[in-house]
Design a protein around this motif. Structure first.
Motif: not given
Length: 836
Positions: A143-169
């Motif tokens: 059954v879990l495959e149906e739930k995985r299709a409905a609730y896609v896990p978020p992608k892991t943030k890259s270091r670059r994205q974290v730095m961009i977010a920090a600069i914006i803050v």
């Protein structure tokens, strides 16, 4: 006209310095001391002729500027640069989103809301048909495959994205850190200040506001906490029994006392008995070229707040960024040193500021007024054992004309603050009119460096008329009962070069100004200020009996040693030079003329110091001044005060004590000196009273000077009764008043006064306004600016149809055609009725 006219030279007597130089093991033979029989020792460069030939690079009239005085950031309690946050190396953690929460409830309700994959629950496994969790095979389940299709896990943030977010803050924080404090620390305080400080175009209203009643009258002494207008605080330090007094409900109360031995403002100051122990606050309301850290009050508040915000947020780069922005403002004059024509006086500085609209234009001058001298300085002056302040001011405190570039009227509002601060700490004021139209001496501190246009040249008479108007306006204000006990001396003109205009012409002007002041304040003890007359660089003896029986007049001299021949003699060899050079002359003048004061003196015995002789003009001591002086040595020995040893400090202290004792009633030049924007320190230490106190070469108690000279025949008080406003005061013989009638028949380099441009007294009078107070219960009478309602003569104005030259025109210019005599109104002020 040539600047090599020998008649313009005023010789300086050399000093009595001989002996062995212990440091160089060489024999020096310093020139002898000034003859003690002489009674006049002058400020340097009496004439532009001393500056070299006409084709030299030195500007005509270049002479010693004094000091724009003390740095904003060179004293205890001043804001300072802070250490960085760099060592912490804090970073923002990188949160990893490596999983998601799956929906475990059956979306169709087949299991009555229960969890479907609990294999241990017999209830579900039994009659309700619970289904045990299926084994996971190769990452899959039934059954879990149906739930995985409905609730896609978020992608892991890259270091670059974290730095961009920090600069914006960080950017958002910086924006907030700027916008919020700009409003609360700049815009809002500016709005509040605008209600109490006049605009640049007009004087403030003389009416007083009436807010909530304040607390009971406050008077305290040593150790009490003072809160200034901007909300900052300091501790009042006065070991001499001085008490301050301030009550918003009673702002003209004169109960303050500077020291236990000095009369309170509501007590009589016995001139000739009570000593004038004073200091100048030079360079404040009348600027002079010297290095001073220039940062406005608003910038200071903003700087401190923003750095705190940045450090609190652990944003080191933010803090550095703010420091760079705020502290990029250089020295007041040095800011424009790279201009094609660098400023050398307030005239050229005003032009440079006005053109610099990006920095605020001419309003930058007001930033200087706000920050350079504050209430704390007045408190420290009282705490230093001093009881008087001499405040130089330019005529533009009243008005400007003919395109004169000075900031008009604003300095007056700060002089009103000075009156308030002086009153609070029990100090008396010597109002010093330091700059007059056309210039009375051609030096940079007269407003404009160059030629002399006062009582000299084709506009010399017209400029003198304007000057008499300004003297009258100041005198009418300070003679009002609200101010007369604080502003008790009026110096009507600083350092006029009398040899240019002639002593007769200068004496006529002085007597006319005296009559104007006495008309405003009235004769008799306590009415109107003492009238301070500079000696014009003539000997003191030449002024004896020029104004016999004049009511409360004091003779002002400026004895400086440093602008004559230079010597490498050590400071210790000057221990008694002031005594032998000045003491006898002062004693004689006190007995023959009357009250004699030293409006300026310093600890300088050489001309070493930044901008001492003028911007970029060098020094005599190092042989770089005008190219005609031999090199004596390096100025480092004299200016490197941070490396003074104990003996050097003791020698300077001895010299200052001898000067005070010899001069008796004095004003040291000046209270504070600014830091060089290059070296970051004071480069003219011999001229700063405050620096000397902080470092041990000025006496903490000026009373220590008494008896240092050991004069065997000192003048013995009191002054004659007529010299202090008593019996006979004001009874100047008619023969004298006739001989010194105004105007003079002729003007130097101009010719007969009847042929020169003149004004007529028909203009409106720009009455000076009083201060505003946060008063309670009722409005406070601040005066209307005019002590004598019977004085109704108008201000000098152009005569219709007459031609006028620029007030600052070269004195050698030919005058325009004279106006008809019927159009002229040269009406002298009649002598006031003397006291009975």
């Amino acid at each position: 006209m040539s600047n090599n006219d020998p008649t313009r030279n005023v010789a300086y007597d050399p000093l009595p310095l001989t002996g062995d130089d212990q440091h160089s093991n060489t024999l020096y033979n310093a020139p002898p001391s000034p003859d003690p029989r002489l009674s006049s020792f002058h400020t340097p460069q009496m004439t532009p002729g001393e500056l070299g030939p006409d084709d030299s690079a030195i500007p005509l009239g270049a002479a010693q500027p004094r000091f724009l005085g003390a740095a904003l950031y060179d004293g205890p309690g001043s804001p300072a640069m802070r250490d960085s946050f760099a060592s912490s190396q804090h970073t923002i953690p990188n949160s990893v989103y490596g999983s998601s929460v799956y929906a475990l409830n059956d979306g169709q309700g087949r299991f009555e809301g229960s969890y479907r994959d609990d294999p241990r629950d017999s209830y579900y496994a039994g009659e309700h048909g619970g289904v045990p969790m299926s084994p996971v095979v190769a990452g899959h389940s039934r059954v879990l495959e149906e739930k995985r299709a409905a609730y896609v896990p978020p992608k892991t943030k890259s270091r670059r994205q974290v730095m961009i977010a920090a600069i914006i803050v960080a950017i958002i924080l910086i924006i907030l850190a700027v916008v919020i404090p700009v409003y609360f620390f700049v815009l809002k305080p500016s709005n509040n200040e605008s209600s109490s400080v006049p605009s640049h175009s007009a004087h403030p209203s003389s009416s007083a506001s009436v807010p909530t009643p304040s607390a009971i009258a406050v008077t305290r002494g040593d150790g009490s906490l003072i809160t200034m207008e901007d909300g900052t605080t300091f501790t009042y330090k006065n070991q001499f029994g001085g008490t301050w007094y301030w009550d918003e409900n009673d702002p003209f109360n004169n109960g303050a006392r500077p020291q236990s031995w000095s009369p309170a403002l509501n007590e009589t100051f016995r001139y000739g008995i009570d000593k004038i122990r004073g200091v100048n606050v030079g360079g404040w309301l009348n600027t002079e070229p010297v290095s001073i850290v220039f940062c406005s009050v608003r910038s200071t508040r903003l700087f401190i707040f923003l750095v705190h915000v940045c450090l609190f947020a652990r944003l080191f780069l933010c803090a550095v960024f703010i420091v760079i922005i705020i502290y990029s403002s250089p020295a007041l004059y040095q800011k424009y040193s790279s201009n094609p024509t660098p400023p050398v006086d307030e005239w050229t500085l005003s032009l440079a500021m006005a053109a610099d609209t990006a920095s605020g234009g001419l309003s930058q001058m007001e930033d200087h007024y706000k920050t350079f001298i504050t209430e704390k300085d007045f408190a420290e002056i009282a705490g230093a054992g001093l009881n008087f302040v001499r405040i130089p001011i330019g005529y533009w405190a009243i008005e400007v004309r003919n395109g004169e570039p000075f900031l008009p009227k604003v300095s007056w509002s700060y002089f009103l603050k000075a009156i308030k601060w002086a009153r609070k700490y029990g100090l008396r004021i010597n109002l010093d009119l330091h700059a007059l139209p056309g210039s009375q001496n051609g030096w940079n501190h007269s407003g404009r460096l160059g030629t002399i246009g006062f009582l000299n040249g084709p506009m010399g008479y017209a400029n003198a008329q304007r000057s008499l108007d300004y003297i009258r306006i100041f005198a009418e204000f300070i003679s009002q009962p609200q101010y007369k006990d604080v502003v008790t001396i009026f110096g009507i003109m600083n350092e006029p070069q009398g040899t240019f205009m002639g002593q007769d012409q200068l004496s006529r002007f002085y007597l006319q100004a005296y009559n104007i002041i006495r008309t405003a304040g009235g004769t008799g003890a306590g009415n109107g200020p003492y009238v301070s007359l500079h000696d014009g660089f003539f000997s003191r003896t030449s002024w004896v009996n020029v104004f016999p029986n004049a009511d409360r007049v004091t003779l002002d001299t400026h004895p400086y040693l440093c602008f004559n021949g230079q010597s490498a003699a050590p400071m210790s060899s000057y221990a008694t030079t002031p005594c032998t050079s000045w003491g006898a002359g002062v004693n004689a003048s006190m007995g023959s003329f009357g009250l004699t004061n030293a409006g300026e003196f310093s600890n300088a015995v050489t001309d070493c110091g930044l901008f001492l002789n003028g911007v970029g003009l060098g020094t005599r001591y190092e042989g770089t001044y005008s190219g005609v002086w031999p090199r004596i040595g390096s100025c480092t020995t004299w200016t490197d005060w941070q490396n003074y040893d104990r003996a050097t400090k003791a020698a300077i202290r001895q010299f200052s004590l001898a000067s005070m004792d010899a001069l008796q009633d004095y004003f040291f030049w000046t209270w504070k000196i600014g830091n060089s924007s290059v070296s970051g320190k004071v480069e003219t230490p011999a001229w700063s009273y405050q620096l000397g106190l902080e470092n041990g070469w000025m006496p903490t108690d000026p009373r220590e000077a008494a008896g240092v000279c050991g004069n065997s025949s000192p003048w013995t008080p009191p002054l004659a009764a007529w010299q202090t406003g008593g019996t006979g005061a004001g009874n100047i013989p008619s023969s004298v008043t006739s001989a010194l009638a105004w105007p003079p028949p002729s003007i130097s380099n101009g010719g007969a006064v009847s042929t020169l441009p003149a004004y007529t007294p028909t203009g409106p009078i720009p009455t000076l306004p009083g201060p505003t107070f946060a008063a309670a219960t009722a409005s406070i009478d601040v005066g209307n600016g005019w002590a004598n309602a019977a004085d109704t003569q108008g201000l000098s104005a152009n005569i219709p149809g007459c031609q006028y030259l620029d007030p600052w025109v070269d004195p050698g210019t030919a005058p325009p055609p004279a106006c008809a005599a019927a159009q002229r109104r040269d009406e002298p002020i009649a002598a006031p009725t003397p006291a009975p």
